[in-house]
Structures are given as structure tokens and as C-alpha cells.
Design an enzyme around this catalytic site. Structure first.
Site, PDB file in Angstrom:
ATOM      1  N   GLU A 114      -2.311   8.664  -0.566  1.00 33.84           N
ATOM      2  CA  GLU A 114      -2.586   8.113  -1.891  1.00 33.84           C
ATOM      3  C   GLU A 114      -2.074   9.076  -2.966  1.00 33.84           C
ATOM      4  OE1 GLU A 114      -6.489   6.350  -4.317  1.00 33.84           O
ATOM      5  OE2 GLU A 114      -6.626   6.888  -2.202  1.00 33.84           O
ATOM      6  N   GLU A 160       0.814  -1.220   0.000  1.00 31.15           N
ATOM      7  CA  GLU A 160       0.000   0.000   0.000  1.00 31.15           C
ATOM      8  C   GLU A 160       0.848   1.271   0.000  1.00 31.15           C
ATOM      9  OE1 GLU A 160      -3.274   0.255  -0.245  1.00 31.15           O
ATOM     10  OE2 GLU A 160      -3.666  -1.893  -0.233  1.00 31.15           O
TER      11      GLU A 160
END
Length: 231
Positions: free
Chosen positions: A104, A95
């Protein structure tokens, strides 16, 4: 038995009960710390570029402090403990790009599900992935904030700005969504984290990347990865 002896026995018994009550969390912390060694943690982070935000943000101490708030994480037998820790860090590695990213990359999606009335989205705030497990969606931020102790709806950026909160948020998500399926194999953890987008042949490269990290970490911990690795 005289009165003094009875008092001594009662005092000893009470001390024993108190000691027993505080043992589980301390044992857990030491167990997790003995597996997540500085060499293991740095071995992941050192693969990230020097310019990565996570390079200085994510620390082993920060992880261990967060883990102490979740005594059931890494609990169970030696095999179960090592597999769960390997699984957790396999997903974290995937991730965050080896603990490189704190947020992100694509921030265009607000990840606001208005059907969750108890966790209303705040104007101007986006609930894209942040932290080691890339916490996403308003309902996760809202629930996590209440549990961990920050305003997840009004200040979701806390997860990527506050090192004390970041790993706690990741472990909160893990313990509430993933921990219970560890006995089903690593594939079940992928399903819980990003199954809708990756499993069932949708993104096999990403699934295989997660499995690769998991196998590698299990090998480092000296434990068999078990069955049902894919999804």
C-alpha cells in the site's frame, strides 16, 4: 471367473480410484492456466512502469503455483470459471495498479483491531495492504498465515517479500471471502473487498474502474459479464 482374472480386475479398480482421486486438482490447474495465458498476464503487467516493484515480483508461474493450492478457484462451468478469474484479476489490477505495487502507498495506518484477541498485533508491525489483493488487518494476516504457512502477525511483510506466499495470500482471501458470492454478480465481490468504503455511492469512480477491468477481461475470455455488476 478364475483367481487371476479377479486379481486383475481388483488392480484395475484400485488404479481407477487412485486416478480419479488425483484428477480434480490437475484439471483445475490446466483450466486456469489455459485462461490465464502468458499474453493475458503480461498484458496487465506491461501497463505498469518499469520502475514498479511488482514488475519482477509478480509472475504468471507464481500465480499458477498458488492457484494449484486452491482447487475450487476457477472451478465450475466454463462461464463460471472465466467470470471468477476475470473478477479476481479485475480486483488485482485495481488494487495493485496493473501489478505495479506490492505494498500500500499510504503506510501510516497500522490496521490493528485489538478486539481480535486470537490475532494480537505485534509491536512495531503494521498490517496495511500487501500483495495482489492488498491483504489488510491483523486478523486477516493472522488467519492467512496459519492457512498458507507463514507468521502473519510477526512477519506481515512476507506477503510483499516472498513471491511464493504473495499470490497464495491473495487467493486465500478470495476463497474465504469472495468466492462464495460470485453467483450474485461482480457487484457482490466489490462489496466483499471494499464495500464499506466504495459501495452505495461513496466512491463511484473506484467502483466503475473495477467494473471496467472486469468487463474488459470477460471480453478477452469471450464470456458475458453477467448481471448485477455494481454495488
Amino acid at each position: 471367473m478364475d483367481l487371476n482374472m479377479r486379481k486383475d480386475l481388483l488392480t484395475f479398480a484400485l488404479l481407477g480410484i487412485f486416478a480419479f482421486a488425483i484428477i480434480p486438482q490437475n484439471v483445475m490447474s490446466q483450466n486456469v492456466a489455459s485462461i490465464v495465458t502468458p499474453a493475458f498476464f503480461d498484458g496487465i503487467k506491461n501497463q505498469a512502469a518499469a520502475s514498479c516493484a511488482g514488475k519482477s515480483f509478480y509472475t504468471r508461474d507464481g500465480f499458477l503455483k498458488a492457484a494449484s493450492s486452491f482447487p475450487k478457484f476457477g472451478s465450475g462451468s466454463a462461464v463460471e470459471s472465466k467470470r471468477e478469474i476475470a473478477a479476481f484479476f479485475a480486483h488485482v489490477t485495481h488494487e495493485t495498479g496493473h501489478l505495479c505495487y506490492t505494498e500500500e502507498i499510504d503506510k501510516s495506518n497500522a490496521y490493528c483491531d485489538q478486539s481480535y484477541k486470537q490475532y494480537p498485533c505485534v509491536a512495531g508491525k503494521k498490517y496495511y495492504g500487501r500483495g495482489p489483493m492488498q491483504l489488510t488487518w491483523n486478523y486477516n494476516y493472522g488467519a492467512c498465515g496459519k492457512a498458507v504457512g507463514f507468521d502473519g502477525l510477526k512477519a506481515p511483510e512476507t506477503v510483499s517479500n516472498d513471491p511464493a506466499v504473495s499470490f497464495k495470500a491473495a487467493l486465500w482471501f478470495w476463497m474465504n471471502n469472495v468466492h462464495s458470492v460470485m453467483n450474485q454478480g461482480f457487484g457482490a465481490t466489490i462489496q466483499k473487498i471494499n464495500g464499506a468504503l466504495e459501495c452505495g455511492g461513496k466512491q463511484p469512480d473506484k467502483v466503475n474502474a473495477r467494473i471496467g477491468y472486469y468487463r474488459d477481461y470477460c471480453k478477452k475470455f469471450g464470456v458475458d459479464p453477467g448481471q448485477n455488476l455494481s454495488c
